[in-house]
Design a protein around this motif. Structure first.
Motif, mmCIF file in Angstrom:
data_model
loop_
_atom_site.group_PDB
_atom_site.id
_atom_site.type_symbol
_atom_site.label_atom_id
_atom_site.label_comp_id
_atom_site.label_asym_id
_atom_site.label_seq_id
_atom_site.Cartn_x
_atom_site.Cartn_y
_atom_site.Cartn_z
ATOM 1 N N LEU A 76 -6.472 -1.590 18.698
ATOM 2 C CA LEU A 76 -6.975 -1.199 17.381
ATOM 3 C C LEU A 76 -6.269 0.087 16.960
ATOM 4 O O LEU A 76 -6.777 1.184 17.139
ATOM 5 C CB LEU A 76 -8.493 -0.999 17.411
ATOM 6 N N ASN A 77 -5.081 -0.063 16.420
ATOM 7 C CA ASN A 77 -4.311 1.099 15.975
ATOM 8 C C ASN A 77 -4.861 1.616 14.654
ATOM 9 O O ASN A 77 -5.058 0.837 13.717
ATOM 10 C CB ASN A 77 -2.850 0.734 15.792
ATOM 11 N N ILE A 78 -5.122 2.902 14.581
ATOM 12 C CA ILE A 78 -5.566 3.522 13.334
ATOM 13 C C ILE A 78 -4.388 4.309 12.764
ATOM 14 O O ILE A 78 -3.808 5.151 13.436
ATOM 15 C CB ILE A 78 -6.795 4.409 13.541
ATOM 16 N N PHE A 79 -4.056 4.006 11.511
ATOM 17 C CA PHE A 79 -2.867 4.564 10.871
ATOM 18 C C PHE A 79 -3.238 5.449 9.688
ATOM 19 O O PHE A 79 -4.151 5.125 8.922
ATOM 20 C CB PHE A 79 -1.973 3.434 10.327
ATOM 21 N N ASN A 80 -2.518 6.527 9.541
ATOM 22 C CA ASN A 80 -2.479 7.201 8.256
ATOM 23 C C ASN A 80 -1.955 6.186 7.248
ATOM 24 O O ASN A 80 -0.953 5.509 7.500
ATOM 25 C CB ASN A 80 -1.534 8.402 8.348
ATOM 26 N N SER A 81 -2.623 6.060 6.112
ATOM 27 C CA SER A 81 -2.224 5.030 5.149
ATOM 28 C C SER A 81 -0.763 5.152 4.742
ATOM 29 O O SER A 81 -0.108 4.156 4.418
ATOM 30 C CB SER A 81 -3.128 5.086 3.916
ATOM 31 N N SER A 82 -0.210 6.380 4.798
ATOM 32 C CA SER A 82 1.188 6.571 4.415
ATOM 33 C C SER A 82 2.150 5.893 5.374
ATOM 34 O O SER A 82 3.325 5.709 5.048
ATOM 35 C CB SER A 82 1.521 8.068 4.347
ATOM 36 N N CYS A 83 1.656 5.508 6.551
ATOM 37 C CA CYS A 83 2.525 4.918 7.567
ATOM 38 C C CYS A 83 2.368 3.408 7.707
ATOM 39 O O CYS A 83 2.943 2.812 8.630
ATOM 40 C CB CYS A 83 2.278 5.582 8.916
ATOM 41 N N VAL A 84 1.610 2.796 6.795
ATOM 42 C CA VAL A 84 1.478 1.332 6.871
ATOM 43 C C VAL A 84 1.546 0.668 5.496
ATOM 44 O O VAL A 84 1.950 -0.482 5.380
ATOM 45 C CB VAL A 84 0.183 0.936 7.617
ATOM 46 N N LEU A 85 1.192 1.394 4.420
ATOM 47 C CA LEU A 85 1.236 0.799 3.085
ATOM 48 C C LEU A 85 2.645 0.895 2.521
ATOM 49 O O LEU A 85 3.247 1.971 2.498
ATOM 50 C CB LEU A 85 0.265 1.523 2.149
ATOM 51 N N ALA A 86 3.186 -0.232 2.076
ATOM 52 C CA ALA A 86 4.546 -0.225 1.522
ATOM 53 C C ALA A 86 4.701 -1.378 0.539
ATOM 54 O O ALA A 86 4.428 -2.532 0.865
ATOM 55 C CB ALA A 86 5.584 -0.349 2.640
ATOM 56 N N HIS A 87 5.122 -1.020 -0.669
ATOM 57 C CA HIS A 87 5.444 -2.006 -1.698
ATOM 58 C C HIS A 87 6.580 -1.413 -2.513
ATOM 59 O O HIS A 87 6.609 -0.203 -2.765
ATOM 60 C CB HIS A 87 4.225 -2.287 -2.581
ATOM 61 N N PRO A 88 7.539 -2.220 -2.953
ATOM 62 C CA PRO A 88 8.678 -1.659 -3.704
ATOM 63 C C PRO A 88 8.279 -0.790 -4.892
ATOM 64 O O PRO A 88 8.963 0.195 -5.206
ATOM 65 C CB PRO A 88 9.430 -2.911 -4.163
ATOM 66 N N ASP A 89 7.167 -1.117 -5.554
ATOM 67 C CA ASP A 89 6.752 -0.353 -6.724
ATOM 68 C C ASP A 89 6.240 1.035 -6.375
ATOM 69 O O ASP A 89 6.238 1.930 -7.233
ATOM 70 C CB ASP A 89 5.650 -1.099 -7.486
ATOM 71 N N THR A 90 5.783 1.226 -5.139
ATOM 72 C CA THR A 90 5.114 2.480 -4.803
ATOM 73 C C THR A 90 5.685 3.200 -3.581
ATOM 74 O O THR A 90 5.328 4.351 -3.340
ATOM 75 C CB THR A 90 3.621 2.213 -4.546
ATOM 76 N N ALA A 91 6.540 2.559 -2.837
ATOM 77 C CA ALA A 91 7.081 3.160 -1.613
ATOM 78 C C ALA A 91 8.604 3.136 -1.645
ATOM 79 O O ALA A 91 9.210 2.125 -1.995
ATOM 80 C CB ALA A 91 6.574 2.422 -0.374
ATOM 81 N N THR A 92 9.208 4.238 -1.269
ATOM 82 C CA THR A 92 10.664 4.339 -1.250
ATOM 83 C C THR A 92 11.246 3.598 -0.054
ATOM 84 O O THR A 92 10.525 3.163 0.858
ATOM 85 C CB THR A 92 11.088 5.812 -1.164
ATOM 86 N N ASP A 93 12.579 3.485 -0.058
ATOM 87 C CA ASP A 93 13.254 2.910 1.113
ATOM 88 C C ASP A 93 12.904 3.705 2.370
ATOM 89 O O ASP A 93 12.661 3.119 3.438
ATOM 90 C CB ASP A 93 14.771 2.939 0.912
ATOM 91 N N ALA A 94 12.899 5.031 2.253
ATOM 92 C CA ALA A 94 12.563 5.870 3.408
ATOM 93 C C ALA A 94 11.155 5.576 3.891
ATOM 94 O O ALA A 94 10.892 5.555 5.105
ATOM 95 C CB ALA A 94 12.709 7.348 3.049
ATOM 96 N N ALA A 95 10.231 5.347 2.952
ATOM 97 C CA ALA A 95 8.860 5.012 3.336
ATOM 98 C C ALA A 95 8.809 3.656 4.031
ATOM 99 O O ALA A 95 8.076 3.480 5.013
ATOM 100 C CB ALA A 95 7.951 5.019 2.115
ATOM 101 N N HIS A 96 9.565 2.677 3.528
ATOM 102 C CA HIS A 96 9.624 1.369 4.200
ATOM 103 C C HIS A 96 10.150 1.523 5.631
ATOM 104 O O HIS A 96 9.622 0.913 6.574
ATOM 105 C CB HIS A 96 10.533 0.416 3.420
#
Length: 885
Positions: free
Chosen positions: A274-294
């Motif tokens: 049961l990994n708990i993630f900071n949302s910044s480290c699992v949410l990714a969509h082209p409209d809202t996340a950069t290549d670096a974020a992906h």
């Protein structure tokens, strides 16, 4: 001010636990204004601890004890000793059961350790010592237990109830509540415990392991973010397959879960199953996340998954061994990312970060070995030294042993220590036993702090046709370590002739050449290696792939660096030659600025970049990397005394000159990349990421010309980009430009469009916080009053305060010290809310010795003000006190 000093913990004082916990049974009753935790611990005397029955001392903080029993016999206050941090009682026999009930308050927990609430969701963070905020326990990593956990909560508010392991039962209760029980069949320390309760949606998938088992995969998130999970799921499946193929590691439970949480001190946590993630480290969509974020999502998902073996199945005996799991796993996730993307670019990115940030840590007051000797607050030792330098230590073992022997060593390590809590020495011993190599001297990398310096000189004997390289290694004094013994430094190298061809390498005494690239192990303070049959004086390509985390010096001339840029077969060293050329040129400009001379840019840098831009065969990602001048932070790190203003002026002058001289080439490459972007659907693959990186750095140079043509192109990219990478890059270019009206309009439009997306607003904050134009501090102070900012949220703090203090050097280091006062004020405020985040924001102030006397006095004064500000947490006290020592 503190009335007592925090206790210092020493590695030399380690002793095995007096008692072990074979089984842990937990029941949580979750309510809005409190939670009840009922724990049953099945304990026994540790046979390794010696005879007798010493007192049992359980850790516990901020717990209201409601009931306590031993072997079903209730205990009264006379039967135990309770303090703010421990519960002590006396066992009567070697095997016994403790039952306890406590009341805790997750809803008040702003420190985000233990059990807390985030956006209406219950969740946990127990590493390193958060479990003691949940119940009384032996909260240390060498106490491993099998956990069974039952959660009870209101069904409407918290329909999803999760914990470690596999689900074994569930049911309904009265008053609209429900319950679920989870059982983890594998022993684990308390820091790997996890619990989540909330109104969550999930996406589901499955993975078939190499032995044919089907594993259920689920990623949970709040409903509004359900469309941002596919990239994380794909990354998870890629990670699982890679770990099977490269390390032979198969997943062991029936289900693997990830939960995204908005309030989280770290990036993610590898809790078993049961990994708990900071949302910044699992949410990714082209409209809202950069290549670096992906790419970050891909790397962090992999990192936490890889921990299932390198950290969970085999864990660390004590927190001094933290790099045993973190360094190893960072190395593993770096290799995974290199295989998924461009290996050379990945190595460039990692080394640039290491040299700018970890080298500075090595040179500062918090410098410590990869395996520290002591600490006051373990949270302060989740450092770049533990993670990044620890990974470099593993990379060096891999380099010295070779891939095959390293794999044999890791297989032996996992086989030998499965289900155990072990040490860095145990890992190295497995590598020695598998390879037959003696790594005794190599282990100094674990015990000696600081960044070694490796000075190299060469000589050529034309008559004998021999070429000699002489290496001299040293390491500066660091806190508590005045003198260092020689390290084992693997130096990967090649030799180039005058035409750029690589020469066969045969050392004196060898019967035949060993290829054109090889690794030398430098083990002495001064050591020479002589190559034979060398037809002409060669040019050495040293430390290929950055084969050791050292500061290398060789008397390269600028023409030689140009030659290496053009001919070196090692992609990393081609980039490195360009960086060193740029460093020499920029340092020359800094000197000119300090002497009040007219600035003049060496044209060799211009011509080098011209050839890079004109080379259509070169990977666009490499072109982008080679166009990126050394950062101001790196130039400051290279300086004896960092002249922030001169560095900024010199670097900006160089950028403007490059823009002016290479405008046409930059414009041509930009237009070609942008046209390709417009005609191609977005994908976060290596080819498209490379193209966008070149497009965006070209735009940043072009805007320096301040032409209407470029402004129009930038606004077009901002308005019509179909992905966050291009839109955010255009916004950053506008923010850093003199076009005030267009800048204000773009910022307002961006904020209005993304006002309900917390992670995108974090990027909006960071773009403005990092802007080096005058008035940076005032902009940040104004942004702190923005409705989207919240000092209690770690992501917001990092996005605004952290970005300003760590990236905006020219504004943070303002001559009047206002930037320092601002940061000190925020640390004092955060100390009362979230000590971990407070201590991590302190880093820029801890490096006060790097600057001129006036700034030193101002920075030191702010550290002293923090120290005198009141009751400091141990986290903040340790960093401040060591910085002032």
């Amino acid at each position: 001010m503190r009335s007592e000093l925090p206790k210092t913990i020493h590695l030399k004082d380690y002793r095995v636990p007096d008692y072990l916990i074979d089984e842990t049974h937990l029941t949580f009753e979750l309510f809005e204004d409190h939670s009840l935790v009922h724990a049953q611990l099945v304990l026994r005397r540790n046979p390794q601890a010696g005879p007798g029955l010493p007192p049992l001392v359980l850790d516990g903080q901020q717990l209201e004890l409601l009931s306590l029993a031993m072997d079903d016999v209730p205990l009264g206050e006379a039967d135990y000793l309770l303090t703010d941090s421990h519960l002590t009682l006396q066992p009567k026999r070697g095997e016994f059961v403790i039952d306890s009930s406590v009341r805790i308050h997750p809803e008040r927990n702003t420190a985000l350790e233990g059990l807390y609430k985030s956006s209406g969701m219950f969740c946990t963070q127990c590493e390193a010592e958060g479990f003691r905020r949940i119940t009384f326990y032996l909260d240390r990593p060498d106490v491993m237990s099998k956990f069974t956990t039952t959660l009870s909560a209101d069904k409407q508010a918290y329909p999803i109830l999760l914990s470690n392991g596999n689900p074994i039962a569930s049911g309904e209760e009265e008053d609209g509540r429900h319950w679920a029980t989870w059982q983890d069949p594998f022993k684990k320390p308390a820091y790997l415990f996890a619990l989540v309760a909330g109104d969550l949606w999930c996406i589901e998938d499955s993975f078939r392991t190499m032995s044919g088992r089907d594993v259920a995969l689920r990623i949970y998130v709040e409903p509004e973010n359900i469309g941002k999970l596919q990239h994380g799921m794909d990354s998870l499946k890629h990670s699982m397959r890679w770990d099977e193929e490269v390390y032979g590691r198969e997943y062991d439970l029936d289900i693997f879960m990830i939960v995204a949480v908005n309030d989280f001190n770290m990036g993610a946590m590898e809790n078993k199953g049961l990994n708990i993630f900071n949302s910044s480290c699992v949410l990714a969509h082209p409209d809202t996340a950069t290549d670096a974020a992906h790419q970050r999502v891909e790397a962090v998902v992999a990192h936490e998954y890889f921990h299932n073996w390198s950290g969970n199945r085999v864990t660390c005996r004590d927190w001094f061994q933290l790099s045993l799991k973190e360094g190893f796993t960072v190395f593993r996730d770096a290799e995974f990312s290199a295989d998924m993307n461009s290996r050379t670019v990945k190595r460039i990115e990692d080394v640039a970060f290491l040299r700018t940030q970890q080298f500075a840590e090595d040179a500062g007051p918090m410098a410590h070995p990869v395996r520290p000797d002591s600490y006051m607050e373990i949270s302060n030792f989740y450092t770049l030294t533990i993670y990044e330098k620890g990974a470099e230590v593993l990379r060096m073992i891999h380099t010295l042993l070779g891939a095959e022997k390293f794999r044999q060593g890791s297989d032996l390590y996992f086989e030998r220590h499965d289900g155990q809590a072990v040490t860095c020495d145990d890992f190295v011993k497995a590598m020695e036993d598998a390879s037959g190599q003696d790594l005794t001297q190599f282990k100094r990398w674990y015990t000696q702090s600081g960044t070694p310096r490796l000075a190299v000189q060469d000589s050529y004997d034309a008559h004998a046709k021999t070429y000699t390289l002489t290496f001299r290694q040293s390491c500066p004094a660091t806190p508590g370590q005045e003198h260092k013994q020689p390290f084992v430094i693997p130096v990967a190298l090649g030799l180039l002739d005058t035409h750029g061809h690589e020469l066969p390498l045969r050392l004196c005494g060898e019967t035949e050449a060993c290829g054109t690239s090889r690794v030398l192990a430098v083990t002495e303070a001064e050591q020479s290696f002589t190559f034979v049959d060398v037809p002409t004086h060669p040019l050495p390509s040293l430390l290929r792939g950055f084969s050791a985390p050292v500061k290398l010096s060789f008397p390269y001339g600028r023409d030689q660096l140009l030659f290496l840029m053009q001919h070196d077969s090692d992609g990393f060293n081609r980039w490195e030659a360009g960086q060193q050329l740029a460093v020499q040129v920029l340092q020359e400009l800094v000197g000119q600025q300090q002497r009040s001379e007219r600035l003049h840019l060496d044209r060799r840098l211009i011509e080098a970049l011209r050839s890079v831009l004109a080379d259509s065969a070169l990977d666009p990602a490499m072109v982008a990397e080679m166009l990126s001048l050394p950062a101001e932070a790196y130039l400051a790190e290279l300086s004896e005394v960092a002249d922030i203003d001169a560095i900024h002026i010199a670097r900006e002058f160089a950028r403007r000159e490059i823009s002016r001289e290479l405008f046409d080439l930059l414009w041509s490459r930009y237009q070609a990349c942008r046209e390709a972007s417009r005609s191609t659907a977005y994908a976060a693959d290596a080819a498209q990421i490379a193209r966008r990186s070149l497009q965006n750095i070209a735009l940043s140079y072009l805007m320096l010309a301040q032409s209407e043509e470029v402004l129009d192109a930038c606004e077009e990219q901002f308005e019509h980009a179909d992905n966050m990478t291009e839109r955010l890059a255009a916004l950053a270019v506008l923010v850093n430009s003199p076009f005030d009206a267009e800048k204000a309009g773009a910022l307002a439009k961006f904020a209005e469009h993304f006002r309900n997306d917390a992670l995108v607003m974090d990027q909006w904050f960071s773009v403005q916080a990092g802007c080096p134009l005058p008035g940076g501090l005032e902009r940040v102070q104004e942004l702190m009053r923005h409705p989207a900012f919240n000092l209690k949220n770690p992501n917001k703090v990092r996005a605004l305060i952290g970005a300003f203090a760590n990236q905006n050097h020219v504004n943070f280091h303002r001559a009047d010290g206002a930037g320092y006062r601002f940061l000190a004020d925020q640390v004092i405020a955060l100390n009362a809310l979230n000590p971990q985040i407070a201590s991590r924001q302190l880093t820029p102030l801890t490096r006060w010795r790097k600057y001129d006397p006036t700034r030193q006095a101002l920075m030191r004064g702010e550290l002293e003000r923090i120290l005198a500000s009141g009751e400091l947490s141990s986290d903040v006290f340790e960093v401040v006190s060591k910085s002032l020592a």
